[in-house]
Design a protein around this motif. Structure first.
Motif, PDB file in Angstrom:
ATOM      1  N   MET A   1       0.818  -1.208   0.000  1.00 32.15           N
ATOM      2  CA  MET A   1       0.000   0.000   0.000  1.00 32.15           C
ATOM      3  C   MET A   1       0.853   1.259   0.000  1.00 32.15           C
ATOM      4  O   MET A   1       0.574   2.202  -0.710  1.00 32.15           O
ATOM      5  CB  MET A   1      -0.931  -0.010   1.221  1.00 32.15           C
ATOM      6  N   THR A   2       1.942   1.292   0.791  1.00 30.70           N
ATOM      7  CA  THR A   2       2.757   2.499   0.840  1.00 30.70           C
ATOM      8  C   THR A   2       3.415   2.785  -0.498  1.00 30.70           C
ATOM      9  O   THR A   2       3.720   3.933  -0.802  1.00 30.70           O
ATOM     10  CB  THR A   2       3.838   2.394   1.927  1.00 30.70           C
ATOM     11  N   SER A   3       3.642   1.768  -1.324  1.00 35.19           N
ATOM     12  CA  SER A   3       4.265   1.991  -2.619  1.00 35.19           C
ATOM     13  C   SER A   3       3.391   2.828  -3.530  1.00 35.19           C
ATOM     14  O   SER A   3       3.854   3.373  -4.532  1.00 35.19           O
ATOM     15  CB  SER A   3       4.569   0.647  -3.292  1.00 35.19           C
ATOM     16  N   ALA A   4       2.092   2.921  -3.199  1.00 32.92           N
ATOM     17  CA  ALA A   4       1.195   3.737  -4.010  1.00 32.92           C
ATOM     18  C   ALA A   4       1.475   5.218  -3.846  1.00 32.92           C
ATOM     19  O   ALA A   4       1.067   6.033  -4.677  1.00 32.92           O
ATOM     20  CB  ALA A   4      -0.268   3.441  -3.637  1.00 32.92           C
ATOM     21  N   LEU A   5       2.154   5.601  -2.760  1.00 29.56           N
ATOM     22  CA  LEU A   5       2.395   7.018  -2.496  1.00 29.56           C
ATOM     23  C   LEU A   5       3.749   7.433  -3.058  1.00 29.56           C
ATOM     24  O   LEU A   5       4.721   7.618  -2.347  1.00 29.56           O
ATOM     25  CB  LEU A   5       2.324   7.293  -0.990  1.00 29.56           C
ATOM     26  N   THR A   6       3.799   7.560  -4.375  1.00 33.89           N
ATOM     27  CA  THR A   6       5.015   7.984  -5.061  1.00 33.89           C
ATOM     28  C   THR A   6       4.668   9.165  -5.948  1.00 33.89           C
ATOM     29  O   THR A   6       3.510   9.462  -6.187  1.00 33.89           O
ATOM     30  CB  THR A   6       5.591   6.840  -5.921  1.00 33.89           C
ATOM     31  N   GLY A   7       5.669   9.842  -6.482  1.00 32.12           N
ATOM     32  CA  GLY A   7       5.389  10.972  -7.367  1.00 32.12           C
ATOM     33  C   GLY A   7       4.894  12.155  -6.581  1.00 32.12           C
ATOM     34  O   GLY A   7       5.503  12.588  -5.613  1.00 32.12           O
ATOM     35  N   LEU A   8       3.759  12.707  -7.001  1.00 27.88           N
ATOM     36  CA  LEU A   8       3.156  13.835  -6.308  1.00 27.88           C
ATOM     37  C   LEU A   8       2.263  13.286  -5.201  1.00 27.88           C
ATOM     38  O   LEU A   8       1.178  12.762  -5.471  1.00 27.88           O
ATOM     39  CB  LEU A   8       2.336  14.685  -7.287  1.00 27.88           C
ATOM     40  N   PRO A   9       2.694  13.376  -3.943  1.00 28.27           N
ATOM     41  CA  PRO A   9       2.027  12.622  -2.876  1.00 28.27           C
ATOM     42  C   PRO A   9       0.534  12.871  -2.745  1.00 28.27           C
ATOM     43  O   PRO A   9      -0.239  11.932  -2.700  1.00 28.27           O
ATOM     44  CB  PRO A   9       2.783  13.058  -1.624  1.00 28.27           C
ATOM     45  N   PHE A  10       0.094  14.129  -2.693  1.00 30.01           N
ATOM     46  CA  PHE A  10      -1.329  14.360  -2.468  1.00 30.01           C
ATOM     47  C   PHE A  10      -2.149  13.915  -3.675  1.00 30.01           C
ATOM     48  O   PHE A  10      -3.285  13.462  -3.525  1.00 30.01           O
ATOM     49  CB  PHE A  10      -1.586  15.829  -2.148  1.00 30.01           C
ATOM     50  N   ASP A  11      -1.617  14.035  -4.872  1.00 35.58           N
ATOM     51  CA  ASP A  11      -2.331  13.530  -6.038  1.00 35.58           C
ATOM     52  C   ASP A  11      -2.522  12.025  -5.928  1.00 35.58           C
ATOM     53  O   ASP A  11      -3.566  11.483  -6.304  1.00 35.58           O
ATOM     54  CB  ASP A  11      -1.567  13.866  -7.325  1.00 35.58           C
ATOM     55  N   ALA A 145       4.220  11.117   3.651  1.00 36.29           N
ATOM     56  CA  ALA A 145       5.061  10.051   4.207  1.00 36.29           C
ATOM     57  C   ALA A 145       4.537   9.582   5.558  1.00 36.29           C
ATOM     58  O   ALA A 145       4.605   8.391   5.887  1.00 36.29           O
ATOM     59  CB  ALA A 145       6.499  10.533   4.329  1.00 36.29           C
ATOM     60  N   THR A 146       4.016  10.513   6.348  1.00 35.05           N
ATOM     61  CA  THR A 146       3.462  10.139   7.645  1.00 35.05           C
ATOM     62  C   THR A 146       2.182   9.324   7.469  1.00 35.05           C
ATOM     63  O   THR A 146       1.943   8.354   8.200  1.00 35.05           O
ATOM     64  CB  THR A 146       3.199  11.392   8.493  1.00 35.05           C
ATOM     65  N   MET A 147       1.361   9.702   6.496  1.00 36.03           N
ATOM     66  CA  MET A 147       0.189   8.888   6.188  1.00 36.03           C
ATOM     67  C   MET A 147       0.620   7.482   5.764  1.00 36.03           C
ATOM     68  O   MET A 147       0.022   6.479   6.173  1.00 36.03           O
ATOM     69  CB  MET A 147      -0.648   9.553   5.098  1.00 36.03           C
ATOM     70  N   ALA A 148       1.666   7.410   4.944  1.00 39.59           N
ATOM     71  CA  ALA A 148       2.167   6.105   4.498  1.00 39.59           C
ATOM     72  C   ALA A 148       2.665   5.277   5.678  1.00 39.59           C
ATOM     73  O   ALA A 148       2.452   4.063   5.738  1.00 39.59           O
ATOM     74  CB  ALA A 148       3.278   6.296   3.467  1.00 39.59           C
ATOM     75  N   PHE A 149       3.314   5.939   6.627  1.00 37.56           N
ATOM     76  CA  PHE A 149       3.767   5.228   7.838  1.00 37.56           C
ATOM     77  C   PHE A 149       2.570   4.639   8.580  1.00 37.56           C
ATOM     78  O   PHE A 149       2.617   3.504   9.063  1.00 37.56           O
ATOM     79  CB  PHE A 149       4.551   6.176   8.736  1.00 37.56           C
ATOM     80  N   GLY A 150       1.508   5.407   8.671  1.00 34.92           N
ATOM     81  CA  GLY A 150       0.311   4.915   9.349  1.00 34.92           C
ATOM     82  C   GLY A 150      -0.283   3.692   8.689  1.00 34.92           C
ATOM     83  O   GLY A 150      -0.925   2.863   9.353  1.00 34.92           O
ATOM     84  N   MET A 151      -0.076   3.560   7.396  1.00 32.91           N
ATOM     85  CA  MET A 151      -0.590   2.391   6.677  1.00 32.91           C
ATOM     86  C   MET A 151       0.023   1.092   7.174  1.00 32.91           C
ATOM     87  O   MET A 151      -0.556   0.013   6.995  1.00 32.91           O
ATOM     88  CB  MET A 151      -0.347   2.552   5.176  1.00 32.91           C
ATOM     89  N   GLU A 152       1.170   1.191   7.838  1.00 33.38           N
ATOM     90  CA  GLU A 152       1.829  -0.016   8.348  1.00 33.38           C
ATOM     91  C   GLU A 152       1.094  -0.614   9.553  1.00 33.38           C
ATOM     92  O   GLU A 152       1.444  -1.699  10.020  1.00 33.38           O
ATOM     93  CB  GLU A 152       3.268   0.310   8.751  1.00 33.38           C
ATOM     94  N   ALA A 153       0.069   0.069  10.043  1.00 37.63           N
ATOM     95  CA  ALA A 153      -0.670  -0.438  11.208  1.00 37.63           C
ATOM     96  C   ALA A 153      -1.276  -1.806  10.936  1.00 37.63           C
ATOM     97  O   ALA A 153      -1.481  -2.596  11.874  1.00 37.63           O
ATOM     98  CB  ALA A 153      -1.760   0.543  11.615  1.00 37.63           C
ATOM     99  N   ILE A 154      -1.600  -2.096   9.679  1.00 38.78           N
ATOM    100  CA  ILE A 154      -2.236  -3.384   9.380  1.00 38.78           C
ATOM    101  C   ILE A 154      -1.227  -4.447   8.958  1.00 38.78           C
ATOM    102  O   ILE A 154      -1.608  -5.582   8.649  1.00 38.78           O
ATOM    103  CB  ILE A 154      -3.332  -3.237   8.311  1.00 38.78           C
ATOM    104  N   ILE A 234      -2.303  12.272  13.769  1.00 38.97           N
ATOM    105  CA  ILE A 234      -3.548  12.412  13.008  1.00 38.97           C
ATOM    106  C   ILE A 234      -3.327  12.020  11.552  1.00 38.97           C
ATOM    107  O   ILE A 234      -4.144  11.302  10.953  1.00 38.97           O
ATOM    108  CB  ILE A 234      -4.107  13.842  13.156  1.00 38.97           C
ATOM    109  N   ALA A 235      -2.218  12.450  10.966  1.00 36.40           N
ATOM    110  CA  ALA A 235      -1.903  12.048   9.598  1.00 36.40           C
ATOM    111  C   ALA A 235      -1.719  10.540   9.508  1.00 36.40           C
ATOM    112  O   ALA A 235      -2.185   9.891   8.552  1.00 36.40           O
ATOM    113  CB  ALA A 235      -0.647  12.775   9.112  1.00 36.40           C
ATOM    114  N   ALA A 236      -1.036   9.952  10.490  1.00 35.35           N
ATOM    115  CA  ALA A 236      -0.813   8.504  10.473  1.00 35.35           C
ATOM    116  C   ALA A 236      -2.129   7.744  10.618  1.00 35.35           C
ATOM    117  O   ALA A 236      -2.328   6.708   9.963  1.00 35.35           O
ATOM    118  CB  ALA A 236       0.159   8.110  11.577  1.00 35.35           C
ATOM    119  N   MET A 237      -3.032   8.230  11.457  1.00 39.84           N
ATOM    120  CA  MET A 237      -4.326   7.562  11.592  1.00 39.84           C
ATOM    121  C   MET A 237      -5.122   7.631  10.301  1.00 39.84           C
ATOM    122  O   MET A 237      -5.812   6.672   9.930  1.00 39.84           O
ATOM    123  CB  MET A 237      -5.113   8.157  12.762  1.00 39.84           C
ATOM    124  N   ALA A 238      -5.039   8.755   9.593  1.00 39.72           N
ATOM    125  CA  ALA A 238      -5.708   8.856   8.293  1.00 39.72           C
ATOM    126  C   ALA A 238      -5.154   7.806   7.336  1.00 39.72           C
ATOM    127  O   ALA A 238      -5.908   7.149   6.600  1.00 39.72           O
ATOM    128  CB  ALA A 238      -5.547  10.262   7.718  1.00 39.72           C
TER     129      ALA A 238
END
Length: 341
Positions: A1-11, A145-154, A234-238
């Motif tokens: 899932m974190t690999s999806a956050l590449t390039g322009l992060p918010f896009d 990147a912090t949102m991506a870190f939060g994805m590791e919760a699962i 908050i970003a990580a929880m998102a």
């Protein structure tokens, strides 16, 4: 899932939200049909029946089961704490993370009593985010990147994710996010948090007002609001909520601060939190208003405001019981019980 956050992060995050999986209606229908055959009057288990259907839809499995529930606590520190918005010093965040590790916190007792897994994520506590009354919490890459870190919760697997947080000053941060998302005045969104006195409450109101005024007032892009005002937790929880959606893991969100993460996603797309229950309504005065805006009815109302995922963990006990009740009950035919009529 974190690999999806590449390039322009918010896009990339917006692209993820544009292709969210939906609930499995066949699984819901199977649970609903079985429920009519169980040895009880129709509807007599109230919301417990609703919870079983919700689990089945998002797990895409009938009957649903909760075998590996995980409570994930995200801990962050905030520069705005220096403005005196909390009754406790910032050092308490690290001390509480150590308390979680030692098994001494309220959430440890709940998890051990009800066999819930527990993960604690330390989000660079030694480097607080900047004071949001003066500068942005993140740049775009850092927020993504912090949102991506939060994805590791699962990571490691779970079939029910409970999210909670720890962070001195974070009720002020959450209030600023709500003020920016929903408008009104800063006073509408603040509460006493850890127990600030009247002077502390006024400092908190002022800090929230200044932070939102600094970014141009309420309104604007929800991800930009998160980037400029949000804490790491908050970003990580998102991110955790998003990752769970794509892995078909139902989520129970904790109280006032954790709901801010869900509120950002909801502002991007109201369907983004369809796989979430809110575990309880916080004693923080604005939380009930937020839940109305999100269209969420809390599982519990116990007057709690501790954080740590405690209210959501207690709600998870009821959700697990709902799944076990649905799966384990006999049908009328199996029990030899006559149906009415």
């Amino acid at each position: 899932m974190t690999s999806a956050l590449t390039g322009l992060p918010f896009d990339d995050i917006r692209a993820l939200i544009s292709r969210l999986p939906v609930a499995d209606e066949d699984a819901v229908a199977q649970v609903r049909a079985r429920d009519t055959d169980l040895t009880k009057p129709a509807g007599s288990l109230g919301r417990m029946e609703e919870f079983a259907e919700w689990l089945a839809g998002w797990q895409a499995k009938a009957p649903p089961r909760v075998m590996r529930p995980v409570v994930a606590i995200f801990a962050g520190n905030h520069g705005v704490a220096a403005k005196g918005v909390s009754a406790y010093p910032q050092s308490v965040t690290q001390a509480m993370v150590e308390n979680f590790a030692a098994g001494g916190a309220a959430i440890n007792q709940i998890c051990s009593t009800f066999d819930l897994g527990l993960k604690v994520f330390d989000l660079a506590l030694h480097v607080p985010t900047p004071d949001i009354t003066e500068e942005d919490a993140f740049d775009e890459a850092g927020c993504a990147a912090t949102m991506a870190f939060g994805m590791e919760a699962i990571a490691g697997g779970t079939d029910l994710l409970v999210i909670g947080e720890m962070g001195i000053g974070n009720t002020a941060v959450a209030a600023a996010i709500y003020h920016a998302l929903y408008g009104g005045t800063a006073a509408d969104w603040i509460g006493r948090g850890t127990g600030v006195d009247d002077a502390g409450l006024e400092r908190k109101r002022s800090a929230v007002e200044r932070a939102v005024a600094r970014i141009g007032g309420p309104g604007g892009d929800p991800l930009e609001i998160l980037r400029r005002l949000g804490g790491r937790e908050i970003a990580a929880m998102a991110g955790a909520i998003l990752a769970a959606r794509f892995e078909r893991v139902p989520v129970i969100v904790d109280g006032f601060v954790a709901t801010a993460a869900a509120a950002v996603l909801h502002a991007l797309d109201p369907a983004a939190i369809d796989h979430c229950l809110v575990g309880h309504v916080s004693a923080e005065q604005a939380h009930a208003d937020v839940l109305r805006r999100l269209g969420k009815r809390p599982v519990l109302d116990l007057g709690m405001r501790l954080g740590e995922g405690t209210g959501a963990a207690l709600a998870a006990v009821l959700v697990k019981a709902a799944a076990e009740t649905h799966a384990g009950m006999a049908t009328f035919a199996q029990a030899g019980v006559a149906t009415k009529g």
